[in-house]
Design an enzyme around this catalytic site. Sequence first.
Site, mmCIF file in Angstrom:
data_model
loop_
_atom_site.group_PDB
_atom_site.id
_atom_site.type_symbol
_atom_site.label_atom_id
_atom_site.label_comp_id
_atom_site.label_asym_id
_atom_site.label_seq_id
_atom_site.Cartn_x
_atom_site.Cartn_y
_atom_site.Cartn_z
ATOM 1 C CB SER A 7 -0.946 -0.024 1.196
ATOM 2 O OG SER A 7 -1.721 -1.191 1.152
ATOM 3 N NE ARG A 67 4.471 10.259 -2.312
ATOM 4 C CZ ARG A 67 3.710 10.398 -3.382
ATOM 5 N NH1 ARG A 67 4.273 10.356 -4.577
ATOM 6 N NH2 ARG A 67 2.407 10.586 -3.279
ATOM 7 C CG ASP A 78 -4.344 -0.008 1.150
ATOM 8 O OD1 ASP A 78 -4.202 0.637 0.096
ATOM 9 O OD2 ASP A 78 -4.234 0.510 2.274
#
Length: 495
Positions: A177, A192, A230
């Site tokens: 996620s 990132r 997610d």
Amino acid sequence: MRKAVVGAAVVGAAAVCAVAALIVKHRMRSYSRWARAMAIVRELEEKCATPDSKLKQVADAMTVEMHAGLASEGGSKLKMLISYVDNLPTGEEEGVYYALDLGGTNFRVLRVQLGGKNGGILNQEFMEATIPPEMMVGEADALFDYIASKLAKFINDEEQKFNPTPGKKRELGFTFSFPVMQTSINSGTLIRWTKGFSIDSMVGKDVVAELSKAMHRQGVDVHVSALVNDTIGTLAGGKFTDNNVAIAVIMGTGTNAAYIERAQSIPKWHGPLPKSGEMVINMEWGNFKSSHLPLTEYDHDLDAESLNPGEQVFEKLTSGMYLGEILRKVLLRMAEEAAFFGDEVPAKLKVPFVLRTPEMAAMHHDTTPDLRVVSSQLKEILEVSNTSLKLRRVVVELCNIIATRGARLAAAGMLGVLKKMGRDTATGGGSPERTVLAMDGGLYEHYAEYRKCLENTLSELLGEDYATNIGFKLSADGSGIGAALLAASHSIYKS
């Protein structure tokens, strides 16, 4: 004798006057402190205000950024990432599939047994572990070895009936996620870190390749069939049981949204259009930023002190990782400038993130006449004892101000997505299209006041006529189960 009596009376009167003066002075000082504290509360309330007009501006800005992000790479603060998920689960998937779910501070390993058409989910089990704080900022190998070791233990402890057919590997969906630039359904490079993670050596690397190497080191022979975040997992899990699900939103430690887009509406899409004509888009809406967002000095301080200044602004206003910290910052200012907790500033109040959102929710939900839950939380977390009922009521009010702003902004973001999809109103003179939002995340599931505010706000913004066509579906564990479902729908053994 009379002089002595008179003298004593004068001295006594002077003493009484002195005491009275001290009492008045004390009361004036107390009043002044309380007035200053309430001024800080009113200032916060004013700066956190989210009238419908402002929320509609936020929604419009979200829609504009969605268009820009789809048009070109780097065209928006929203990444609008192509997920390569173009065939969501249909309900006919069959077999045993696994999922790894790394969504924040907690990590899960899951196994899902699917029964095929009309069979649904026959069996599901999971194991949960907490990511050690040092692994959130350490080396990539340490993090992935930890994940692979938990998967190894989970498989080694399972019953023989879940062993794969000879000649076939176990298949797994990996819920990761964090922002990833996907190159296929089961590969993608990390853009990132968010949610407090910061492992520089991992940025730019293929997430599945790193996991596969770690599984090899741990002696785990499993094929990664799907890489999702997610939100996409939640969308898949929701779609499996309700065909009206078209949007998924995570409201937990962090926040994100995904939705089903028409493939022909993606200018940056290259290659043949998917047969379904649709593609799931991972928005990465936590990075949304707009001049219409109601920011306070506490938000600016939090952002400046964070691991990613200037990034994830929407997330820092709305998600579970930050709401409690905003409350702490407000209380700290009140303690320093208005002696809110007495002459001494509680030492614990100076510790960043000592006050977490679950504790904030517990205080916000306190319905006891004397607000004893608030009293208990302040004593346990901040080591503040003997608080007045008046003070505890102010703490609850602060919780409400901060949570209300976050929930209403989240609802405005959802309206922006509905507008982009053309589902914010009936089109073409026909009946409004039923749209269900699959929801996951501890903030939404457990913070009842936040959840109610979010849902009510979206209904208000849509209007009475159309609000009835919007539904919310709690998809608890949806991110993990959805990853297993996507591993099934993208199985390497699928004919």
